[in-house]
Design a protein around this motif. Structure first.
Motif, PDB file in Angstrom:
ATOM      1  N   ALA A 157       0.822  -1.218   0.000  1.00 27.05           N
ATOM      2  CA  ALA A 157       0.000   0.000   0.000  1.00 27.05           C
ATOM      3  C   ALA A 157       0.853   1.264   0.000  1.00 27.05           C
ATOM      4  CB  ALA A 157      -0.933   0.002   1.210  1.00 27.05           C
ATOM      5  N   GLN A 158       2.037   1.212   0.593  1.00 29.02           N
ATOM      6  CA  GLN A 158       2.912   2.388   0.593  1.00 29.02           C
ATOM      7  C   GLN A 158       3.403   2.690  -0.823  1.00 29.02           C
ATOM      8  OE1 GLN A 158       2.768   3.571   3.729  1.00 29.02           O
ATOM      9  NE2 GLN A 158       1.846   1.621   4.360  1.00 29.02           N
ATOM     10  N   TYR A 159       3.685   1.636  -1.589  1.00 28.01           N
ATOM     11  CA  TYR A 159       4.109   1.823  -2.979  1.00 28.01           C
ATOM     12  C   TYR A 159       2.933   2.274  -3.847  1.00 28.01           C
ATOM     13  CZ  TYR A 159       8.703  -0.146  -1.982  1.00 28.01           C
ATOM     14  OH  TYR A 159       9.973  -0.349  -1.492  1.00 28.01           O
ATOM     15  N   GLU A 160       1.737   1.799  -3.505  1.00 29.89           N
ATOM     16  CA  GLU A 160       0.542   2.275  -4.219  1.00 29.89           C
ATOM     17  C   GLU A 160       0.361   3.773  -4.008  1.00 29.89           C
ATOM     18  OE1 GLU A 160      -1.244   0.712  -6.303  1.00 29.89           O
ATOM     19  OE2 GLU A 160      -1.075  -1.443  -5.897  1.00 29.89           O
ATOM     20  N   ILE A 161       0.622   4.242  -2.796  1.00 26.76           N
ATOM     21  CA  ILE A 161       0.539   5.674  -2.513  1.00 26.76           C
ATOM     22  C   ILE A 161       1.537   6.441  -3.374  1.00 26.76           C
ATOM     23  CG2 ILE A 161       1.051   7.419  -0.750  1.00 26.76           C
ATOM     24  CD1 ILE A 161      -0.140   5.413   1.309  1.00 26.76           C
ATOM     25  N   ALA A 162       2.762   5.935  -3.456  1.00 25.50           N
ATOM     26  CA  ALA A 162       3.769   6.597  -4.282  1.00 25.50           C
ATOM     27  C   ALA A 162       3.328   6.654  -5.738  1.00 25.50           C
ATOM     28  CB  ALA A 162       5.109   5.873  -4.159  1.00 25.50           C
ATOM     29  N   ARG A 163       2.700   5.594  -6.207  1.00 22.44           N
ATOM     30  CA  ARG A 163       2.237   5.543  -7.600  1.00 22.44           C
ATOM     31  C   ARG A 163       1.056   6.479  -7.832  1.00 22.44           C
ATOM     32  NH1 ARG A 163       0.701  -0.235 -10.038  1.00 22.44           N
ATOM     33  NH2 ARG A 163       2.790  -0.198 -10.960  1.00 22.44           N
ATOM     34  N   HIS A 164       0.024   6.367  -7.016  1.00 23.49           N
ATOM     35  CA  HIS A 164      -1.243   7.053  -7.300  1.00 23.49           C
ATOM     36  C   HIS A 164      -1.308   8.479  -6.764  1.00 23.49           C
ATOM     37  CE1 HIS A 164      -2.945   3.488  -9.062  1.00 23.49           C
ATOM     38  NE2 HIS A 164      -2.688   2.780  -7.981  1.00 23.49           N
ATOM     39  N   ASP A 165      -0.635   8.757  -5.659  1.00 28.61           N
ATOM     40  CA  ASP A 165      -0.715  10.088  -5.070  1.00 28.61           C
ATOM     41  C   ASP A 165       0.464  10.973  -5.435  1.00 28.61           C
ATOM     42  OD1 ASP A 165      -3.130  10.113  -3.002  1.00 28.61           O
ATOM     43  OD2 ASP A 165      -2.174   8.152  -2.852  1.00 28.61           O
ATOM     44  N   HIS A 166       1.567  10.356  -5.889  1.00 25.16           N
ATOM     45  CA  HIS A 166       2.762  11.146  -6.179  1.00 25.16           C
ATOM     46  C   HIS A 166       3.275  10.948  -7.601  1.00 25.16           C
ATOM     47  CE1 HIS A 166       3.165  12.300  -1.937  1.00 25.16           C
ATOM     48  NE2 HIS A 166       2.741  11.078  -1.683  1.00 25.16           N
ATOM     49  N   GLY A 167       2.581  10.138  -8.386  1.00 20.42           N
ATOM     50  CA  GLY A 167       2.925  10.001  -9.789  1.00 20.42           C
ATOM     51  C   GLY A 167       4.221   9.290 -10.080  1.00 20.42           C
ATOM     52  N   PHE A 168       4.668   8.415  -9.197  1.00 20.07           N
ATOM     53  CA  PHE A 168       5.903   7.680  -9.453  1.00 20.07           C
ATOM     54  C   PHE A 168       5.685   6.687 -10.592  1.00 20.07           C
ATOM     55  CE2 PHE A 168       7.317   9.639  -5.721  1.00 20.07           C
ATOM     56  CZ  PHE A 168       8.635   9.312  -5.438  1.00 20.07           C
ATOM     57  N   THR A 169       6.596   6.718 -11.539  1.00 16.16           N
ATOM     58  CA  THR A 169       6.557   5.749 -12.633  1.00 16.16           C
ATOM     59  C   THR A 169       7.028   4.398 -12.133  1.00 16.16           C
ATOM     60  OG1 THR A 169       8.823   6.173 -13.324  1.00 16.16           O
ATOM     61  CG2 THR A 169       7.106   7.606 -14.252  1.00 16.16           C
ATOM     62  N   ASP A 170       6.838   3.374 -12.949  1.00 13.87           N
ATOM     63  CA  ASP A 170       7.311   2.055 -12.561  1.00 13.87           C
ATOM     64  C   ASP A 170       8.827   2.025 -12.398  1.00 13.87           C
ATOM     65  OD1 ASP A 170       4.714   1.263 -12.578  1.00 13.87           O
ATOM     66  OD2 ASP A 170       4.897  -0.181 -14.216  1.00 13.87           O
ATOM     67  N   ALA A 171       9.544   2.771 -13.246  1.00 18.30           N
ATOM     68  CA  ALA A 171      10.998   2.832 -13.114  1.00 18.30           C
ATOM     69  C   ALA A 171      11.382   3.483 -11.782  1.00 18.30           C
ATOM     70  CB  ALA A 171      11.605   3.605 -14.277  1.00 18.30           C
ATOM     71  N   GLU A 172      10.644   4.508 -11.379  1.00 18.34           N
ATOM     72  CA  GLU A 172      10.929   5.172 -10.105  1.00 18.34           C
ATOM     73  C   GLU A 172      10.543   4.280  -8.919  1.00 18.34           C
ATOM     74  OE1 GLU A 172      10.444   9.873 -11.354  1.00 18.34           O
ATOM     75  OE2 GLU A 172       8.648   8.682 -10.909  1.00 18.34           O
ATOM     76  N   LEU A 173       9.460   3.554  -9.041  1.00 18.79           N
ATOM     77  CA  LEU A 173       9.063   2.620  -7.981  1.00 18.79           C
ATOM     78  C   LEU A 173      10.099   1.507  -7.831  1.00 18.79           C
ATOM     79  CD1 LEU A 173       5.288   2.477  -8.893  1.00 18.79           C
ATOM     80  CD2 LEU A 173       6.219   3.379  -6.746  1.00 18.79           C
ATOM     81  N   ALA A 174      10.629   1.056  -8.966  1.00 27.35           N
ATOM     82  CA  ALA A 174      11.693   0.057  -8.915  1.00 27.35           C
ATOM     83  C   ALA A 174      12.925   0.615  -8.201  1.00 27.35           C
ATOM     84  CB  ALA A 174      12.053  -0.406 -10.321  1.00 27.35           C
ATOM     85  N   GLU A 175      13.221   1.889  -8.449  1.00 26.85           N
ATOM     86  CA  GLU A 175      14.363   2.505  -7.772  1.00 26.85           C
ATOM     87  C   GLU A 175      14.106   2.638  -6.272  1.00 26.85           C
ATOM     88  OE1 GLU A 175      17.948   4.094  -6.778  1.00 26.85           O
ATOM     89  OE2 GLU A 175      17.347   2.918  -8.524  1.00 26.85           O
ATOM     90  N   LEU A 176      12.859   2.944  -5.892  1.00 24.93           N
ATOM     91  CA  LEU A 176      12.529   2.958  -4.462  1.00 24.93           C
ATOM     92  C   LEU A 176      12.779   1.588  -3.836  1.00 24.93           C
ATOM     93  CD1 LEU A 176       9.207   5.024  -4.191  1.00 24.93           C
ATOM     94  CD2 LEU A 176      11.473   5.668  -3.347  1.00 24.93           C
ATOM     95  N   ALA A 177      12.380   0.543  -4.542  1.00 26.54           N
ATOM     96  CA  ALA A 177      12.607  -0.810  -4.039  1.00 26.54           C
ATOM     97  C   ALA A 177      14.103  -1.096  -3.914  1.00 26.54           C
ATOM     98  CB  ALA A 177      11.946  -1.827  -4.960  1.00 26.54           C
TER      99      ALA A 177
END
Length: 356
Positions: free
Chosen positions: A309-329
């Motif tokens: 759910a924290q990554y979902e927040i980054a995606r939906h509320d902050h516009g993180f792309t999949d590449a950026e979400l991968a970098e967060l991981a």
């Protein structure tokens, strides 16, 4: 323009369609009691005849987290009262084993390959036969859960800043004693507005000298100065939360340059009233400044949101792309105390997730 990634076998995959529960990640900010499932708490309360606060039972049965606002003393006391009520239901080794096993199962479901669960064993010592037996029971439960689920799992022992610094030194020595049995770090939790970080400097020196990672809380309920205190006085390698660093550009540069990871927990930031809504949590500010982050669930029992759910927040509320979400991981993995081979495997799996 929306980004696309092409796989000759899978066809076109668009940003926002990859399953974030399958994104490999490390979980570095999860509190022990706060990791409990709602149903488990209700069953344990019934087992021991514990009368839970109405605010907690109604939240657990409705599926909606309790209304909390910890930005003032009264609000923090109310939050702590709910947490203490839940902790009072953990009274026997089998309760500890159940909590740890279920926390591991939830993390596996969320794609986590490494979990560092945070615990103050003094909270459980009276029911479990003392401080050393309590930590031994917790570590045994962690080893069993790791073995049974395949999740890499370790313990971060945390002192309570509401207690005397001498208590923290005792805990630091105990944590070092068990460093070869599953303890990887030493933290400092509870209300950041109480007590000075420098009062706990000796405890953190003991922990660091014993090879443990320093990960105190700072920069959530208190401002940027509390993050600086963690760096200056406690020589933090990670900071629990740290989001208020976004208010100080100089501090942001320092965190980025030093590679200190902030364990950011967006769901709890809003639930505790630090920010009015998810879009206000400064994830983008921290990320764009180059500050390493590890998204964490904090206390899903009370905040109602686990790791994915924290990554979902980054995606939906902050516009993180999949590449950026991968970098967060990747940042969560790099900031962990996982062995090198575990990190390499997780990082490779992150690349595979993005390549699909």
């Amino acid at each position: 323009m929306e980004r696309m990634h092409v796989n000759p076998r899978a066809g076109v995959v668009r940003d926002g369609t990859r399953d974030l529960a399958e994104l490999p990640k490390a979980h570095l900010h999860l509190h022990f009691t706060g990791s409990m499932r709602s149903l488990t708490l209700l069953e344990l309360a019934d087992k021991y005849g514990v009368r839970l606060p109405e605010a907690l039972t109604s939240a657990l049965t409705s599926g909606e987290p309790p209304r909390l606002r910890a930005t003032d003393e009264r609000g923090w006391f109310r939050f702590q009262r709910l947490y203490d009520a839940a902790r009072a239901c953990l009274r026997a080794p089998e309760d500890i084993q159940r909590l740890v096993r279920e926390a591991a199962e939830e993390d596996v479901r969320d794609g986590s390959g490494w979990l560092e669960i945070q615990v103050d064993p003094t909270s459980y010592a009276p029911a479990l036969g003392g401080l050393i037996p309590a930590l031994e029971i917790i570590l045994d439960a962690v080893a069993a859960a790791s073995r049974d689920t395949g999740l890499g799992m370790r313990v971060l022992v945390a002192a309570n800043r509401m207690k005397h610094p001498l208590d923290a030194r005792t805990l630091a020595r105990l944590a070092v004693r068990f460093a070869d049995q599953g303890v990887v770090g030493f933290g400092l939790s509870n209300d950041e507005r109480r007590g000075m970080a420098r009062d706990f400097d000796r405890a953190f020196a003991i922990a660091r000298e014993g090879g443990l990672l320093a990960a105190p809380h700072g920069g959530e309920l208190a401002g940027p100065s509390s993050v600086r205190d963690c760096l200056d006085d406690l020589h933090a390698a990670r900071v629990g939360h740290g989001v208020r660093a976004a208010e100080d550009p100089v501090l942001l540069r320092r965190l980025a340059d030093s590679g200190v990871t902030c364990e950011v927990c967006p769901a709890s930031n809003v639930a505790l009233g630090v920010y009015p809504k998810q879009a206000d949590v400064p994830l983008r500010t921290l990320f764009d400044a180059g500050v390493p982050m590890a998204l964490g669930a904090d206390d899903p029992l009370l905040f109602g949101a686990r790791l994915t759910a924290q990554y979902e927040i980054a995606r939906h509320d902050h516009g993180f792309t999949d590449a950026e979400l991968a970098e967060l991981a990747r940042q969560s993995v790099r900031g962990s105390a996982a062995p090198v081979d575990v990190r390499e495997k997780l990082l490779a799996r992150v690349d595979d997730w993005l390549a699909v």
